[in-house]
Design an enzyme around this catalytic site. Structure first.
Site, PDB file in Angstrom:
ATOM      1  N   HIS A  56       0.816  -1.299  -0.007  1.00 31.73           N
ATOM      2  CA  HIS A  56      -0.121  -0.080   0.122  1.00 31.73           C
ATOM      3  C   HIS A  56       0.772   1.095   0.074  1.00 31.73           C
ATOM      4  CE1 HIS A  56       0.703  -0.864   4.384  1.00 31.73           C
ATOM      5  NE2 HIS A  56       0.831   0.506   4.401  1.00 31.73           N
ATOM      6  N   HIS A 110       0.887   5.499   0.964  1.00 33.27           N
ATOM      7  CA  HIS A 110      -0.011   6.493   1.729  1.00 33.27           C
ATOM      8  C   HIS A 110       0.065   7.842   0.774  1.00 33.27           C
ATOM      9  CE1 HIS A 110       0.308   4.715   5.795  1.00 33.27           C
ATOM     10  NE2 HIS A 110       1.239   3.855   5.212  1.00 33.27           N
TER      11      HIS A 110
HETATM   12  P1  DGP Z   1       1.775   1.125   7.464  1.00 34.25           P
HETATM   13  O1  DGP Z   1       1.620  -0.548   7.373  1.00 34.25           O
HETATM   14  O2  DGP Z   1       2.785   1.695   8.561  1.00 34.25           O
HETATM   15  O3  DGP Z   1       2.229   1.812   6.148  1.00 34.25           O
HETATM   16  O4  DGP Z   1       0.540   1.867   7.962  1.00 34.25           O
HETATM   17  C1  DGP Z   1      -0.698   0.837   7.781  1.00 34.25           C
HETATM   18  C2  DGP Z   1      -1.675   2.043   8.041  1.00 34.25           C
HETATM   19  O5  DGP Z   1      -3.003   1.432   7.841  1.00 34.25           O
HETATM   20  C3  DGP Z   1      -1.744   2.835   9.157  1.00 34.25           C
HETATM   21  O6  DGP Z   1      -1.729   4.271   8.725  1.00 34.25           O
HETATM   22  C4  DGP Z   1      -2.997   2.791   9.613  1.00 34.25           C
HETATM   23  C5  DGP Z   1      -4.000   2.068   8.648  1.00 34.25           C
HETATM   24  N1  DGP Z   1      -5.043   1.044   9.294  1.00 34.25           N
HETATM   25  C6  DGP Z   1      -4.721   0.219   9.936  1.00 34.25           C
HETATM   26  N2  DGP Z   1      -5.648  -0.631  10.239  1.00 34.25           N
HETATM   27  C7  DGP Z   1      -6.641  -0.042   9.445  1.00 34.25           C
HETATM   28  C8  DGP Z   1      -8.273  -0.243   8.966  1.00 34.25           C
HETATM   29  O7  DGP Z   1      -8.633  -1.355   9.659  1.00 34.25           O
HETATM   30  N3  DGP Z   1      -8.882   0.262   8.084  1.00 34.25           N
HETATM   31  C9  DGP Z   1      -8.119   1.394   7.598  1.00 34.25           C
HETATM   32  N4  DGP Z   1      -8.981   2.153   6.567  1.00 34.25           N
HETATM   33  N5  DGP Z   1      -6.752   1.612   7.974  1.00 34.25           N
HETATM   34  C10 DGP Z   1      -6.295   0.975   8.684  1.00 34.25           C
END
Ligand code: DGP
Length: 138
Positions: free
Chosen positions: A101, A103
């Site tokens: 993913h 951001h």
């Molecule tokens: P990272 O793996 O560090 O790139 O970040 C994962 C991101 O996902 C973090 O900013 C928070 C987000 N996140 C975690 N759980 C969920 C979820 O259940 N739904 C959504 N929409 N975002 C989530």
């Protein structure tokens, strides 16, 4: 190895909800539940990979085309001065969900980025932000 029990795989399958901004055959994008700035979107490749390191080449073009479309839309929807693109590979680099993913974070001059893993935003706020970005998409 890739584990399909991760939270983004569940969102792609429709097992858990999200505030969706965009979807096509290869990509889905939705609001980050813990936004680091207003309009923080996650752009997720549907094809399974842990991150950029193990992703297939043919995933990257379609993914980053959507990243740019959403960067433009989020910048416009939130009247931002710039857009930050972040992408983490493995825990040591800050990754917490092990499904590729990117951001997309609109930024305003003088507004500090909130820390990652902060407060979970209200669902209604995320829904309103998703709608604002959708209407700014070309
Ligand atoms: P990272 O793996 O560090 O790139 O970040 C994962 C991101 O996902 C973090 O900013 C928070 C987000 N996140 C975690 N759980 C969920 C979820 O259940 N739904 C959504 N929409 N975002 C989530």
């Amino acid at each position: 190895p890739y584990d399909d029990g991760n939270i983004f795989a569940k969102i792609i399958r429709g097992d858990i909800p999200c505030e969706k901004v965009y979807e096509d055959d290869a990509v889905i994008a939705f609001m980050d539940v813990m936004p680091q700035a207003e309009g923080h979107v996650l752009v997720v490749a549907k094809k399974p990979s842990r991150n950029l390191l193990d992703a297939a080449d043919d995933v990257l073009g379609p993914l980053f085309a959507v990243v740019r479309r959403l960067a433009r839309a989020a910048k416009s929807a939130f009247n931002a001065d710039g857009v930050m693109i972040m992408q983490f590979n493995e825990k040591a680099a800050g990754q917490s969900v092990f499904h590729l993913h990117v951001h997309v974070i609109p930024r305003k001059m003088g507004t500090a980025l909130k820390p990652s893993g902060g407060r979970v935003e209200d669902r209604a706020v995320l829904a309103a932000h998703a709608a604002a970005i959708r209407s700014a998409l070309d």
